[in-house]
Motif scaffolding. Structure first.
Motif, short mmCIF file in Angstrom:
data_model
loop_
_atom_site.label_atom_id
_atom_site.label_comp_id
_atom_site.label_asym_id
_atom_site.label_seq_id
_atom_site.Cartn_x
_atom_site.Cartn_y
_atom_site.Cartn_z
N VAL A 182 51.62 31.93 37.87
CA VAL A 182 51.02 33.25 37.73
C VAL A 182 49.84 33.35 38.69
O VAL A 182 48.97 32.47 38.69
CB VAL A 182 50.55 33.51 36.29
N VAL A 183 49.84 34.38 39.50
CA VAL A 183 48.70 34.69 40.36
C VAL A 183 47.86 35.75 39.66
O VAL A 183 48.38 36.79 39.27
CB VAL A 183 49.14 35.18 41.75
N ILE A 184 46.58 35.46 39.48
CA ILE A 184 45.67 36.40 38.82
C ILE A 184 44.59 36.78 39.82
O ILE A 184 43.89 35.93 40.35
CB ILE A 184 45.03 35.80 37.56
N GLY A 185 44.48 38.07 40.07
CA GLY A 185 43.48 38.58 41.01
C GLY A 185 42.41 39.37 40.28
O GLY A 185 42.68 40.01 39.27
N MET A 186 41.20 39.33 40.83
CA MET A 186 40.08 40.05 40.23
C MET A 186 39.25 40.70 41.32
O MET A 186 39.02 40.12 42.38
CB MET A 186 39.20 39.09 39.42
N GLY A 187 38.81 41.92 41.05
CA GLY A 187 37.86 42.61 41.91
C GLY A 187 36.65 43.00 41.08
O GLY A 187 36.77 43.77 40.13
N LEU A 188 35.50 42.43 41.41
CA LEU A 188 34.26 42.67 40.67
C LEU A 188 33.27 43.38 41.58
O LEU A 188 32.93 42.88 42.66
CB LEU A 188 33.67 41.33 40.20
N ALA B 138 41.58 40.36 54.20
CA ALA B 138 42.92 40.19 53.65
C ALA B 138 43.47 41.56 53.26
O ALA B 138 42.70 42.46 52.93
CB ALA B 138 42.91 39.27 52.44
N GLY B 139 44.78 41.67 53.33
CA GLY B 139 45.40 42.88 52.79
C GLY B 139 45.23 42.88 51.29
O GLY B 139 44.54 43.71 50.71
N SER B 140 45.85 41.90 50.64
CA SER B 140 45.76 41.71 49.20
C SER B 140 45.70 40.22 48.92
O SER B 140 46.60 39.48 49.34
CB SER B 140 46.97 42.33 48.50
N THR B 141 44.66 39.75 48.24
CA THR B 141 44.59 38.33 47.94
C THR B 141 45.73 37.91 47.01
O THR B 141 46.24 36.80 47.12
CB THR B 141 43.24 37.96 47.29
N ASN B 142 46.15 38.80 46.11
CA ASN B 142 47.28 38.46 45.24
C ASN B 142 48.55 38.26 46.06
O ASN B 142 49.28 37.27 45.87
CB ASN B 142 47.51 39.57 44.21
N ALA B 143 48.82 39.17 46.98
CA ALA B 143 50.03 39.06 47.79
C ALA B 143 49.99 37.81 48.67
O ALA B 143 50.98 37.09 48.81
CB ALA B 143 50.21 40.31 48.64
#
Length: 274
Positions: free
Chosen positions: A149-155, A39-44
């Protein structure tokens, strides 16, 4: 950053079917779950789905995110299957003035899950970072979209030192965590988010009535620290972070005045730093 050279045995893919069976059920918060290779951006991408009517509780996980964004439009990438990169769609029915707590709630839930499962001392750097010591383990970004609200996280899970995006980052592998398996980690995080979200929503977003403010303060790495806050417009504020208010704003005492901050880049200072 190039695709990961690691094999499926070293960095196994996530199973959409298994995660759906575990997390999506009638009456639960999570209503659908997708795992994509790239994916480019999961949030987008999830924001686009939200505009097309996606339900609350949609989850999008990317095995490899190539155009991720952090706060202040910073780019964020990592090797394929080396971390958990995902976004969720929430449509909270709480007063708008209390929705500033949503990102903090998500961060607290994620830190609680990782601390319990991985057995590492994860702390929260206001507003949206998970830290081990002064090294960043995960970042969170929230965006409003069409009543939700879309909340994205990168762990960072299995990144080695040479793969870290910046020297001040870390990963569960580097920290010798008890669990570095992404499958139980994402299950634990999403279950903890659901529990925290339901408590917060049942209290109509009241961070005190839900116990959220007390729990957040206990997990904070920022409260009690001397900080330098880099504000929009090249302004800088230096003082002591004394707490988080009822709206989720950080309170910084500087120059004899309490400043309530809704945005800002926080730098934790050592006593001798300026």
């Amino acid at each position: 950053m190039p695709d990961s050279p690691y094999t499926d045995l070293e960095r196994p893919p996530l199973s959409q079917a298994a995660l759906t069976r575990a997390l999506v059920h009638e009456g639960g918060l999570w209503t659908r779950l997708s795992v994509v290779d790239r994916a480019g951006s999961t949030n987008a991408d999830l924001a686009g789905q939200a505009r097309e009517g996606a339900p609350e509780g949609a989850v999008l996980i990317a095995e490899h995110q190539v155009a991720g964004r952090g706060r202040l439009d910073r780019t964020w990438t990592s090797p394929a299957r080396s971390g958990l990169t995902f976004s969720v769609l929430l449509r909270p029915r709480v007063p708008p003035a209390r929705q500033g707590w949503l990102t903090l709630m998500f961060a607290l839930a994620a830190a609680t899950a990782v601390r319990r499962l991985a057995e590492v001392d994860v702390r929260l750097k206001w507003p949206n970072d998970l830290m081990i010591g002064e090294r960043k383990l995960a970042g969170i970004l929230a965006e409003r979209v069409d009543g939700g609200v879309v909340i994205g996280m990168g762990l960072n899970v299995s990144l080695r030192a040479e793969e870290l995006p910046v020297p001040t980052a870390t990963s569960l592998v580097i920290e010798k965590a008890a669990c570095t398996d992404r499958d139980p980690l994402i299950r634990a995080i999403l279950r903890e988010v659901e529990s925290h979200y339901r408590d917060w929503a049942a209290a109509e977003g009241d961070a005190d009535a839900s116990g959220l403010r007390t729990a957040y303060a206990a997990a904070s790495a920022t409260i009690g620290k001397e900080v330098r806050v880099e504000l929009p417009g090249d302004q800088v504020l230096r003082g002591v972070a004394t707490g988080v208010d009822a709206a989720g704003f950080l309170i910084v005492h500087a120059g004899g005045t309490d400043h309530a901050l809704s945005v800002g880049d926080i730098v934790h200072l050592r006593p001798a730093e300026g």
